[in-house]
Motif scaffolding. Structure first.
Motif, PDB file in Angstrom:
ATOM      1  N   SER A  97       7.943 -11.058   4.260  1.00 47.79           N
ATOM      2  CA  SER A  97       7.392 -10.831   5.604  1.00 47.79           C
ATOM      3  C   SER A  97       7.172  -9.349   5.864  1.00 47.79           C
ATOM      4  O   SER A  97       6.112  -8.945   6.365  1.00 47.79           O
ATOM      5  N   ALA A  98       8.179  -8.539   5.517  1.00 50.13           N
ATOM      6  CA  ALA A  98       8.089  -7.104   5.779  1.00 50.13           C
ATOM      7  C   ALA A  98       7.022  -6.429   4.930  1.00 50.13           C
ATOM      8  O   ALA A  98       6.443  -5.410   5.332  1.00 50.13           O
ATOM      9  N   MET A  99       6.730  -6.977   3.752  1.00 49.95           N
ATOM     10  CA  MET A  99       5.719  -6.388   2.886  1.00 49.95           C
ATOM     11  C   MET A  99       4.305  -6.756   3.325  1.00 49.95           C
ATOM     12  O   MET A  99       3.387  -5.924   3.271  1.00 49.95           O
TER      13      MET A  99
ATOM     14  N   CYS B 281      17.051 -13.112   2.628  1.00 53.44           N
ATOM     15  CA  CYS B 281      16.612 -11.776   2.198  1.00 53.44           C
ATOM     16  C   CYS B 281      15.199 -11.819   1.636  1.00 53.44           C
ATOM     17  O   CYS B 281      14.405 -10.896   1.862  1.00 53.44           O
ATOM     18  N   ASN B 282      14.858 -12.883   0.914  1.00 54.79           N
ATOM     19  CA  ASN B 282      13.508 -13.007   0.362  1.00 54.79           C
ATOM     20  C   ASN B 282      12.472 -13.269   1.441  1.00 54.79           C
ATOM     21  O   ASN B 282      11.342 -12.779   1.349  1.00 54.79           O
TER      22      ASN B 282
ATOM     23  N   PHE C  44      12.007  -2.582   4.710  1.00 54.42           N
ATOM     24  CA  PHE C  44      11.856  -2.053   6.068  1.00 54.42           C
ATOM     25  C   PHE C  44      11.161  -0.694   6.037  1.00 54.42           C
ATOM     26  O   PHE C  44      10.369  -0.366   6.922  1.00 54.42           O
ATOM     27  N   PHE C  45      11.473   0.090   5.012  1.00 55.44           N
ATOM     28  CA  PHE C  45      10.850   1.410   4.873  1.00 55.44           C
ATOM     29  C   PHE C  45       9.339   1.266   4.725  1.00 55.44           C
ATOM     30  O   PHE C  45       8.570   2.037   5.310  1.00 55.44           O
ATOM     31  N   TRP C  46       8.908   0.293   3.924  1.00 58.12           N
ATOM     32  CA  TRP C  46       7.473   0.055   3.739  1.00 58.12           C
ATOM     33  C   TRP C  46       6.802  -0.252   5.076  1.00 58.12           C
ATOM     34  O   TRP C  46       5.744   0.302   5.398  1.00 58.12           O
ATOM     35  N   THR C  47       7.415  -1.126   5.862  1.00 56.14           N
ATOM     36  CA  THR C  47       6.865  -1.471   7.172  1.00 56.14           C
ATOM     37  C   THR C  47       6.777  -0.238   8.065  1.00 56.14           C
ATOM     38  O   THR C  47       5.750   0.009   8.701  1.00 56.14           O
TER      39      THR C  47
ATOM     40  N   LEU D   2      20.209  -2.337  -0.085  1.00 54.92           N
ATOM     41  CA  LEU D   2      19.283  -1.255  -0.425  1.00 54.92           C
ATOM     42  C   LEU D   2      17.870  -1.805  -0.638  1.00 54.92           C
ATOM     43  O   LEU D   2      16.883  -1.155  -0.285  1.00 54.92           O
ATOM     44  N   GLY D   3      17.778  -2.997  -1.210  1.00 58.04           N
ATOM     45  CA  GLY D   3      16.472  -3.633  -1.363  1.00 58.04           C
ATOM     46  C   GLY D   3      15.840  -3.938  -0.017  1.00 58.04           C
ATOM     47  O   GLY D   3      14.633  -3.745   0.174  1.00 58.04           O
ATOM     48  N   LEU D   4      16.649  -4.404   0.935  1.00 60.09           N
ATOM     49  CA  LEU D   4      16.146  -4.638   2.295  1.00 60.09           C
ATOM     50  C   LEU D   4      15.697  -3.335   2.934  1.00 60.09           C
ATOM     51  O   LEU D   4      14.703  -3.300   3.658  1.00 60.09           O
TER      52      LEU D   4
END
Length: 254
Positions: free
Chosen positions: A57-59, A51-52, A204-207, A198-200
């Motif tokens: 990566s997504a950020m 998850c980290n 993904f939302f940021w990306t 929810l954190g994930l």
């Protein structure tokens, strides 16, 4: 009864996927919850290290791609330049067509030309838009905020160009840190796997915010993001395990 409900959901997903897509971006809004569901059902979300890796990566990946794009080294949005096959969907049109690069070009050129790149122009104004000007010249009504004697302004379909226009680079950094802090906190500090998902979702939302989620209207996507921020700010909820969190949600919705 549960099996019947699942079958109904799957049938509707297939119908939406084949006939219900009006834009390519709607595929993302459909695929994202499915990916998170897979993480939940397969137990992948229990792996905090994984998850980290996804979080960091997504950020950072969209920012790296953004820098590569504005420096002219590689534009991931111009899919026609590296995808040779012409993928076409009957419901969403050509899948490789670039409809986002010009939004960044307009946002950045407007910010530089009007000297608001650092601080932004406030949400009262959109970006100067030659694209909208062409519609304005054709007497098409409703495309922009037009002020007499000035270039028409518009609010675009992606969050990041909008936030650069409204709040500048400073606002972009603030939102980056906000998403980073709360997604990291809920992934690493919560006792519930459901909360970790929810954190994930936030990462993904940021990306995805680089190509969609304009933040100009109320939507379930933004509601989930701010609910996640509220939950991660509550020490009591962060201590709950999966069973306790499920009971809390059921109690709140009944």
């Amino acid at each position: 009864m549960k099996i019947t409900k699942k079958i109904i959901v799957y049938v509707f997903l297939i119908i939406i996927g084949i006939w219900g897509m009006q834009q390519r971006i709607t595929y993302i809004t459909l695929i994202l919850p499915i990916v998170l569901l897979i993480f939940d059902k397969t137990g992948l979300a229990k792996n905090k290290k994984l998850c980290n890796i996804i979080l960091h990566s997504a950020m950072w990946l969209p920012i790296i791609l953004f820098i590569l794009g504005i420096t002219g080294k590689f534009n991931i949005l111009a899919m026609d330049s590296y995808v040779k096959e012409g993928y076409v969907s009957n419901s969403a049109g050509k899948m490789t067509e670039d409809t986002r690069t010009f939004l960044y070009e307009e946002a950045l050129s407007s910010a530089v030309n009007n000297q608001y790149l650092i601080w932004g122009r406030t949400p009262a104004y959109g970006m100067d838009s030659p694209f909208v000007q062409s519609f304005d010249d054709a007497d098409y009504v409703g495309m922009a905020l037009t002020i007499k004697g000035k270039m028409p302004q518009r609010i675009c379909e992606a969050f990041i160009p909008n936030i650069i226009t409204w709040c500048g680079i400073l606002g972009f950094l603030i939102f980056f840190l906000l998403f980073y802090k709360f997604s990291y906190r809920i992934i690493n500090k919560s006792n519930s796997i459901k909360l970790r998902i929810l954190g994930l979702y936030m990462t993904f939302f940021w990306t995805c915010s680089f190509i969609t989620y304009p933040a100009t209207n109320i939507s379930s996507d933004w509601i989930i993001v701010y609910l996640t921020i509220a939950i991660s700010s509550s020490p009591q909820i962060m201590k709950l395990n999966d069973k306790e969190f499920t009971l809390l949600i059921r109690k709140a919705t009944t």
